[in-house]
Design a protein around this motif. Structure first.
Motif, PDB file in Angstrom:
ATOM      1  N   LEU A 191       0.839  -1.205   0.000  1.00  0.00           N
ATOM      2  CA  LEU A 191       0.000   0.000   0.000  1.00  0.00           C
ATOM      3  C   LEU A 191       0.873   1.254   0.000  1.00  0.00           C
ATOM      4  O   LEU A 191       0.634   2.195  -0.759  1.00  0.00           O
ATOM      5  CB  LEU A 191      -0.929   0.001   1.220  1.00  0.00           C
ATOM      6  N   LEU A 192       1.919   1.236   0.845  1.00  0.00           N
ATOM      7  CA  LEU A 192       2.793   2.401   0.890  1.00  0.00           C
ATOM      8  C   LEU A 192       3.505   2.589  -0.441  1.00  0.00           C
ATOM      9  O   LEU A 192       3.650   3.718  -0.932  1.00  0.00           O
ATOM     10  CB  LEU A 192       3.813   2.254   2.027  1.00  0.00           C
ATOM     11  N   ALA A 193       3.911   1.473  -1.045  1.00  0.00           N
ATOM     12  CA  ALA A 193       4.576   1.572  -2.349  1.00  0.00           C
ATOM     13  C   ALA A 193       3.629   2.162  -3.379  1.00  0.00           C
ATOM     14  O   ALA A 193       3.999   3.032  -4.171  1.00  0.00           O
ATOM     15  CB  ALA A 193       5.059   0.198  -2.797  1.00  0.00           C
ATOM     16  N   PHE A 194       2.377   1.706  -3.327  1.00  0.00           N
ATOM     17  CA  PHE A 194       1.390   2.235  -4.261  1.00  0.00           C
ATOM     18  C   PHE A 194       1.235   3.747  -4.072  1.00  0.00           C
ATOM     19  O   PHE A 194       1.277   4.523  -5.026  1.00  0.00           O
ATOM     20  CB  PHE A 194       0.055   1.537  -4.045  1.00  0.00           C
ATOM     21  N   LEU A 195       1.093   4.148  -2.826  1.00  0.00           N
ATOM     22  CA  LEU A 195       0.889   5.579  -2.563  1.00  0.00           C
ATOM     23  C   LEU A 195       2.133   6.380  -2.920  1.00  0.00           C
ATOM     24  O   LEU A 195       2.045   7.452  -3.508  1.00  0.00           O
ATOM     25  CB  LEU A 195       0.532   5.794  -1.089  1.00  0.00           C
ATOM     26  N   TRP A 196       3.295   5.816  -2.607  1.00  0.00           N
ATOM     27  CA  TRP A 196       4.530   6.536  -2.914  1.00  0.00           C
ATOM     28  C   TRP A 196       4.685   6.688  -4.417  1.00  0.00           C
ATOM     29  O   TRP A 196       4.979   7.771  -4.916  1.00  0.00           O
ATOM     30  CB  TRP A 196       5.722   5.788  -2.317  1.00  0.00           C
ATOM     31  N   LEU A 197       4.483   5.579  -5.133  1.00  0.00           N
ATOM     32  CA  LEU A 197       4.595   5.654  -6.588  1.00  0.00           C
ATOM     33  C   LEU A 197       3.598   6.656  -7.126  1.00  0.00           C
ATOM     34  O   LEU A 197       3.887   7.437  -8.032  1.00  0.00           O
ATOM     35  CB  LEU A 197       4.339   4.280  -7.213  1.00  0.00           C
ATOM     36  N   PHE A 198       2.406   6.630  -6.524  1.00  0.00           N
ATOM     37  CA  PHE A 198       1.353   7.524  -6.997  1.00  0.00           C
ATOM     38  C   PHE A 198       1.737   8.981  -6.783  1.00  0.00           C
ATOM     39  O   PHE A 198       1.719   9.792  -7.691  1.00  0.00           O
ATOM     40  CB  PHE A 198       0.052   7.211  -6.251  1.00  0.00           C
ATOM     41  N   PHE A 199       2.120   9.288  -5.554  1.00  0.00           N
ATOM     42  CA  PHE A 199       2.292  10.708  -5.236  1.00  0.00           C
ATOM     43  C   PHE A 199       3.687  11.228  -5.541  1.00  0.00           C
ATOM     44  O   PHE A 199       3.895  12.413  -5.674  1.00  0.00           O
ATOM     45  CB  PHE A 199       1.946  10.972  -3.761  1.00  0.00           C
ATOM     46  N   TYR A 200       4.671  10.346  -5.652  1.00  0.00           N
ATOM     47  CA  TYR A 200       6.029  10.840  -5.926  1.00  0.00           C
ATOM     48  C   TYR A 200       6.314  10.918  -7.412  1.00  0.00           C
ATOM     49  O   TYR A 200       6.754  11.944  -7.919  1.00  0.00           O
ATOM     50  CB  TYR A 200       7.063   9.942  -5.247  1.00  0.00           C
ATOM     51  N   VAL A 201       6.025   9.833  -8.098  1.00  0.00           N
ATOM     52  CA  VAL A 201       6.439   9.774  -9.498  1.00  0.00           C
ATOM     53  C   VAL A 201       5.776  10.887 -10.297  1.00  0.00           C
ATOM     54  O   VAL A 201       6.358  11.473 -11.195  1.00  0.00           O
ATOM     55  CB  VAL A 201       6.124   8.400 -10.101  1.00  0.00           C
ATOM     56  N   CYS A 202       4.562  11.192  -9.960  1.00  0.00           N
ATOM     57  CA  CYS A 202       3.858  12.190 -10.746  1.00  0.00           C
ATOM     58  C   CYS A 202       3.915  13.555 -10.083  1.00  0.00           C
ATOM     59  O   CYS A 202       2.960  14.319 -10.125  1.00  0.00           O
ATOM     60  CB  CYS A 202       2.453  11.730 -11.018  1.00  0.00           C
ATOM     61  N   TRP A 203       5.006  13.851  -9.483  1.00  0.00           N
ATOM     62  CA  TRP A 203       5.204  15.155  -8.867  1.00  0.00           C
ATOM     63  C   TRP A 203       6.443  15.782  -9.500  1.00  0.00           C
ATOM     64  O   TRP A 203       7.538  15.729  -8.969  1.00  0.00           O
ATOM     65  CB  TRP A 203       5.367  14.991  -7.351  1.00  0.00           C
ATOM     66  N   PRO A 204       6.265  16.352 -10.681  1.00  0.00           N
ATOM     67  CA  PRO A 204       7.442  16.794 -11.438  1.00  0.00           C
ATOM     68  C   PRO A 204       7.857  18.218 -11.133  1.00  0.00           C
ATOM     69  O   PRO A 204       8.716  18.759 -11.810  1.00  0.00           O
ATOM     70  CB  PRO A 204       6.954  16.688 -12.885  1.00  0.00           C
ATOM     71  N   TYR A 205       7.262  18.828 -10.132  1.00  0.00           N
ATOM     72  CA  TYR A 205       7.435  20.280 -10.011  1.00  0.00           C
ATOM     73  C   TYR A 205       8.785  20.690  -9.479  1.00  0.00           C
ATOM     74  O   TYR A 205       9.109  21.865  -9.419  1.00  0.00           O
ATOM     75  CB  TYR A 205       6.321  20.860  -9.150  1.00  0.00           C
ATOM     76  N   THR A 206       9.573  19.699  -9.064  1.00  0.00           N
ATOM     77  CA  THR A 206      10.929  20.050  -8.660  1.00  0.00           C
ATOM     78  C   THR A 206      11.799  20.285  -9.886  1.00  0.00           C
ATOM     79  O   THR A 206      12.873  20.850  -9.782  1.00  0.00           O
ATOM     80  CB  THR A 206      11.528  18.916  -7.817  1.00  0.00           C
ATOM     81  N   ALA A 207      11.319  19.828 -11.047  1.00  0.00           N
ATOM     82  CA  ALA A 207      12.101  20.010 -12.267  1.00  0.00           C
ATOM     83  C   ALA A 207      11.874  21.411 -12.814  1.00  0.00           C
ATOM     84  O   ALA A 207      10.746  21.818 -13.011  1.00  0.00           O
ATOM     85  CB  ALA A 207      11.680  18.977 -13.306  1.00  0.00           C
ATOM     86  N   THR A 208      12.951  22.125 -13.040  1.00  0.00           N
ATOM     87  CA  THR A 208      12.829  23.453 -13.647  1.00  0.00           C
ATOM     88  C   THR A 208      13.648  23.455 -14.933  1.00  0.00           C
ATOM     89  O   THR A 208      14.597  22.697 -15.055  1.00  0.00           O
ATOM     90  CB  THR A 208      13.359  24.556 -12.717  1.00  0.00           C
TER      91      THR A 208
END
Lengths: 441, 818
Positions: free
Chosen positions: B140-157
């Motif tokens: 479950l944690l892996a699912f949530l992490w993959l969900f919320f981390y992978v699709c959080w590109p805003y650190t990329a400038t």
């Protein structure tokens, strides 16, 4: 017996090699590139060579007109279709620098030659630019078009509405005017109109002063013509200061030699003759000219020379002046003066030449939160302006364009934030000014 | 001894299969890549199973002489009988060595150790089968992490622009290698580093983005003589451009296009963001049926089904994040509300099979409903529409969260219904309804491991009470299609009568049907209900399919406004079939440009992605949606292709556009388009005023936007800026005056092929059209008109002469003898 076989084998090999060498034709293009392949057809009427270019083992069949080709090696024989200039064309193209300074004066003779030479050759993009215009356009180009304003029918109106606002269309616009010139070469009036238009376009759109000067010269523009002082500017930009002065009104000479035009103030200012610019401005207003534009240019000249306090006075004069004949114009000049006044006051500190090297961060409030800008100053130059943190909507325009403008202009002065109409742009500008001010103290 | 041998044989066999498959898999462009992947999984599973057999044999199978034991439950703590000789298993001995003695229970006194006390405090299921709960939590944690981390590109400038080396002249295109040879008068050393990528840019273009010619790799350099290898074969047009362009080229260190989002995604590519989706077998199975084509995720489904032969329905018991979430909900909520409880049998107990059948039947009819009912899409959408806005709101500001629409509300409702079913019985959804679970239940037919009950069973009923899946019959034997091998029952059995062994093990088993279960394999009633259920499923499946078609997208209807789809979407009919509404693209879209469709296209389009450009435009540096789409409904385009794929066309509303309506100057859309690198909107001056002489008044009128259809890709940045400033900020307009529209001729919807090729073909056509009016006249006063570029050849073409074979001619070009 055996050596005989060997000899035959070697000979056969030579023949094969020769055959191979024969099989490879080569085209040398005027661009300097060459490519190998096979000439499959030569159309002598259309002046087109059909060529199977061999590239990385592939064969691509293309047709090339003679006028792109320098020479063709065909069946082992080399044919030169177009002579190549031995030296690259001197192309006095856009000069963003504020013009040549007095230390490198070019002898007038060579400037004349330069203008002559440049004018007689088309710009290097000319051949690659398609002749494109709306099919409804009336190429007979009457001096006074009949009927209502129609930018799809009347050439001048097409230029005004469609070509001028779009940098992407400028080259095609010039091509069209050249086409009109060739079409109407036997009609003296239209020919003169075309050449004058060309001068204006090369001057205003491309800052190609040599070609502008050439076509204005050909159109018979002299010192008393509307575009006269602009031709003078061309000479000055190309390095012939003397020729330029001949087109201006010199306030320090007892008798004005030319008729007075407001643009001369700007040219004097640009040439570094700030005092002359101010004098001409005063004079211009004294003899009854409208003060708005004149004092605005005077202010600009002073600002350019770093005489900020005096420039503020002139900007203030523009603002205080009563409305002119054309209220819209004087309003516009007043708002320009106001913006310049503001800019001088606010951003005087952020003059990059006074900022110590280093990296500065400052923030300002944008549309939806703080915008943090990091400015890097290195050897007294703004090296980079980066929006490091923001919660704005995308607004690419502001986030990339404004920093680019700041770097290009080496400061926040003159960066056009108001037309962008976004708070983001202004926030970036203000943050940059704040950051630079940190380093200036 | 015999078992040991069997174990060794299985391991060797598995190893061989895995090795062969891995070799095939490593071979690039092997058409059997997918098969090789399944083979690898099969081999690996065999190796693991063989290993278990070896371990079991080495530990001594015990009295039940099982070939394999997969027990991992924590057995009921009992005081050991004095007379028995106890030899602890190798695992227990190992644990006793590693952990301090106080953590472990004392078998002599029967006193619980600290570990056991801790587990007991957590709850009975944790005490019985801690390993399972740990795996569930990790998943479950892996699912949530993959969900919320992978699709959080805003650190990329965006990266700062790279270095530019100017003044390169093309010398030659090599015939054999196709390499470019270029020279420069001065030598920029950095530009010539071997094996580095360089971008050729035409400095005469409007900007570097427009002038980007292509990517090249430095092969070698001698002084300032550089050899470049094109990354892609040159096209005809590129060749012409290279050969005939006068002037020099620039070499850029980096592509002038921004690529930070794509780079960010590529950096995270090794992370399997859609791991849980691709192992949901129903998703891939129904997609393949509906699209009538091979879907690559079918291999993942095959892999998980192979693994679940060893751990039957292990997906449901261990991996499924929805199952774990339901467990949490049941623990937190359902446990306390008992008024909705229903009996443990009823018409619904086999519902999942009929839901599965219905789903597959409607897939056969070409309508995908698996996204409505499959497990992973449900939890993905739940997280997406509940969790993602909170994430965006908290971390990026609430103004970045677009307003929800009907699609979102329906999805959230469904998510809560699935959770709320837990009020009827714990894990009601998983046990009775979930069609993904039904696939695994059917896969259980091939199970090799099984729960067995030995004759020492004392009928205490504890296992029946604790079983989360109703998988234990009244006679305490196993309902094999439902058992997920969670082993909780093993942990609570006071006599340790429950074991998890190989299917064929029949030693000391309990007598079946004692007490009587009153269940017959298939009785008359069972047959009737089976027949009725099947019929209902068939009718339901066909019915849903025809209903969606009837109230569907009505693609041919000229009155419906086509939706703008993500870049690289396949043609609309195929799109509706292939899109499984998994929500991955919404999740991946950095600015939430993609929004779920509500009922604009009836049921058929529900939850499919559409472009809503009011709040944000499609970033030119992002190709995330295609990269995460599991079925290829949005094609996985490289960034260069994505930038050429038209998703729509911006249309200016002549009545509301501020400058067009002569209200006030505005250039937001043009600026935005230029800054994004497309240059697809230009100006025209409108409402120009004239003076008495008919001459235009300087600065009069307004500069109004004109969209260039051949350059606009429909990214919607223009719409975004108009909406945000003119509608939202200044409140001048009720809606954006420039809106991206889709439809025939406004978008590219192709199943295969290159979008760049389309654009370049269009450009060739345009050039061909213009060629007719081309002249090269450059009039110079005083000299008459000359064709300037023409060589001053004394010989012009002899038009009357008969065509000659060029080879026989001394002057093949008609220019005079060389």
């Amino acid at each position: 017996m055996r050596p005989c076989f060997a000899l035959i084998a070697v000979l056969a090999g030579c023949v094969l090699l020769a055959e191979r060498a024969l099989a490879d034709d080569q085209i040398e293009f005027l661009s300097g590139a060459r490519v190998q392949g096979k000439v499959t057809h030569i159309d002598r009427t259309q002046k087109i060579v059909t060529f199977d270019a061999r590239i990385g083992g592939r064969e691509i069949r293309r047709e090339y007109p003679y006028n792109k080709i320098h020479a063709v090696t065909y069946n082992g024989q080399r044919y030169v279709l177009n002579k190549k200039e031995s030296t690259p064309k001197p192309l006095p193209r856009s000069t963003d620098q504020s013009g040549p300074d007095a230390t490198s004066p070019q002898p007038p003779r060579s400037v004349k030659a330069l203008i002559e030479e440049a004018g007689k050759t088309p710009p290097d993009w000319y051949d690659d630019t398609p002749l494109e215009y709306p099919p409804t356009l009336d190429l007979s180009w009457p001096a006074k078009p009949q009927g209502a304003w129609n930018n799809q029918k009347n050439v001048g109106q097409y230029m005004w509405d469609i070509v001028n606002p779009n940098p992407d269309r400028w080259r095609r616009g010039v091509k069209l005017v050249h086409h009109l010139l060739a079409m109407h070469q036997n009609d003296a009036k239209k020919r003169q109109r075309a050449m004058q238009t060309l001068g204006g376009m090369y001057f205003n759109l491309f800052q190609d002063y040599a070609r502008a000067a050439y076509w204005w010269q050909q159109a018979g523009v002299d010192a008393n013509h509307n575009a006269g002082f602009a031709l003078g500017e061309c000479y000055w930009r190309l390095g012939d200061r003397q020729a330029a002065v001949a087109f201006l009104v010199d306030p320090d000479r007892p008798r004005p030699n030319n008729s007075l035009r407001v643009g001369m103030i700007k040219l004097w200012g640009d040439m570094g003759e700030t005092d002359k610019a101010v004098k001409v401005a005063e004079w211009y207003v004294r003899v009854g000219g409208e003060p708005h534009m004149a004092f605005l240019f005077a202010g600009d000249a002073l600002r350019l020379a770093g005489r900020y306090q005096e420039s503020l006075n002139y900007y203030q004069k523009v603002i205080n002046a009563p409305d002119g004949k054309n209220k819209k114009n004087s309003d516009r000049e007043k708002s320009r003066a106001r913006a310049s006044l503001e800019a001088v006051r606010l951003f005087d500190l952020s003059d990059v030449s006074r900022v110590a090297d280093g990296s500065y961060q400052a923030e300002s409030i944008g549309y939806s939160g703080p915008v943090v800008v990091e400015v890097v100053v290195q050897s007294r130059q703004i090296k980079s302006v980066r929006v490091v943190r923001h919660v704005e909507k995308q607004f690419y325009a502001a986030l990339t364009d404004v920093p680019d403008q700041i770097i290009a202009k080496q400061g926040v002065k003159g960066v056009d934030a108001t037309s962008r109409a976004t708070m983001t742009a202004e926030a970036i500008l203000n943050a940059t000014a704040k950051a630079l001010a940190q380093g200036a103290n | 001894m015999k078992h040991l041998l069997v174990g060794v044989v299985i391991v060797i066999l598995g190893g061989a299969i895995a090795a062969t498959s891995l070799v095939r898999k490593a071979a690039a462009h092997d058409p059997l890549q997918d098969v090789a992947m399944v083979g690898t999984a099969l081999g690996a599973t065999l190796v693991v199973y063989g290993g278990l057999v070896l371990l079991t044999a080495l530990a001594g199978g015990g009295k039940s002489a099982a070939l394999v034991r997969v027990d991992h439950f924590l057995p009921f703590l009992r005081k050991k009988k004095k007379q028995t000789v106890h030899r602890p298993s190798w695992f227990k001995r190992l644990v006793a060595k590693v952990l301090p003695a106080s953590w472990l229970s004392d078998p002599m006194t029967g006193r619980a150790g600290r570990l056991r006390v801790f587990f007991k405090r957590l709850g009975p299921t944790m005490l019985s089968s801690p390993l399972r709960r740990v795996i569930q939590t990790i998943c479950l944690l892996a699912f949530l992490w993959l969900f919320f981390y992978v699709c959080w590109p805003y650190t990329a400038t965006p990266q700062p622009a790279g270095r530019v080396s100017t003044g390169w002249q093309l010398v030659e295109i090599d015939a054999d290698t196709g390499f470019l040879r270029m020279v420069q008068t001065r030598a920029d050393d950095w530009a010539q580093a071997p094996e580095e990528a360089r971008f050729l840019v035409d400095p005469q273009a409007l900007d570097a983005i427009q002038g980007e010619f292509g990517r090249f790799v430095v092969v070698q350099h001698v002084a300032s003589d550089l050899t470049l290898r094109p990354s892609e074969p040159l096209t005809e047009h590129q060749l012409d451009q290279l050969l005939t362009t006068s002037g020099t080229w620039d070499l850029h260190e980096r592509s002038p296009w921004p690529s930070h989002y794509a780079d960010d995604l590529a950096r995270k590519e090794s992370l399997p963001a859609d791991l849980f989706l691709v192992i949901d077998p129903l998703v891939s199975l129904s997609t393949a049926i509906a699209a009538r084509s091979w879907v690559w995720s079918l291999t993942s489904a095959a892999v998980i089904l192979i693994v679940c032969i060893v751990i039957p329905r292990g997906f449901c018991g261990y991996l499924c994040p929805l199952g774990t979430l339901i467990d949490l909900f049941d623990w937190a909520v359902s446990k306390r509300i008992r008024r909705f409880r229903v009996a443990d049998d009823g018409w619904w107990v086999h519902l999942k099979y009929y839901v599965l059948l219905g789903t597959l039947v409607s897939a056969v009819c070409g309508v995908l409903v698996s996204g409505f009912v499959a497990a992973i899409p449900i939890i993905t959408r739940g997280m997406l529409f509940l969790g993602e806005p909170v994430q965006s709101g908290l971390l990026r500001g609430w103004q970045q969260v677009p307003p929800p629409n009907a699609g979102q509300f329906v999805s959230i409702l469904l998510f809560f219904v699935v959770l709320g079913l837990g009020l009827l019985r714990p894990r009601f959804w998983c046990k009775y309804v979930c069609p993904s679970g039904a696939v695994f239940s059917l896969g259980n037919v091939f199970r090799v491991s099984e729960r067995k009950v030995e004759s020492s069973c004392i009928h205490c009923n504890k296992c029946v009470e604790i079983c989360p899946f109703d998988a234990i019959k009244a006679d305490f034997t196993t309902r094999v299609t439902d058992c997920t091998l969670c082993q909780t029952c093993g942990g609570v059995c006071p006599t340790q009568a429950i074991k998890f062994v190989n299917r064929g093990n029949l030693v000391e088993l309990k007598v079946e049907n004692d007490p009587p279960t009153r269940e017959t394999p298939i009785g008359r009633r069972g047959f009737v209900s089976l027949a009725a259920g099947t019929a209902a499923a068939l009718v339901g499946g066909v019915g849903i399919a025809s209903a969606t078609k009837a109230f569907g997208a009505r693609l041919g209807d000229p009155h419906t406004r086509p939706l703008v789809r993500p870049p690289g979407s396949v043609p609309e009919q195929e799109f509706l079939t292939m899109c499984i509404r998994c929500g991955e693209c919404f999740k991946a879209c950095p600015y939430n440009v993609l929004q779920p469709t509500g009922f604009e296209q009836g049921l058929e389009g529900l939850w499919t992605p559409k472009v809503v450009a009011d709040h944000a435009g499609c970033a030119s540096s992002c190709n995330a949606c295609g990269q995460v789409c599991p079925t290829g409904a949005i094609r996985a385009l490289p960034l260069a292709e994505k930038k050429a794929a038209r998703m729509g066309l911006a249309i200016v509303n002549a009545e509301t556009c501020l400058p067009m309506a002569a209200r006030e100057p505005c250039r937001l859309c043009v600026d935005e388009c230029i800054a994004a690198g497309y240059h697809a909107i230009e100006f025209k001056r409108m409402h120009t005023q004239t003076d008495e002489d008919g001459r235009p008044v300087e600065e009069s009128g307004f500069l109004a936007p004109v969209v260039l259809a051949d350059k606009c890709v429909g990214c919607g940045l223009c719409q975004m800026s108009c909406f945000n400033v003119n509608v939202h900020q200044k409140q001048l307009l009720p809606a954006s005056a420039i809106v991206v529209e889709a439809g025939e001729g406004k978008e590219d919807r192709i199943l295969h092929g290159s979008y760049r090729a389309l654009r370049s073909a269009e450009a060739s056509q345009r050039r061909a059209r213009l060629r007719d009016q081309q002249t090269h006249d450059y009039f110079i006063p005083g000299s008459g008109s000359v064709d300037h570029a023409e060589a001053p050849s004394p010989f012009s073409a002899d038009e009357t002469a008969p065509p000659q074979t060029p080879a026989a001619n001394d002057d093949p070009f008609g220019i005079g003898a060389p």
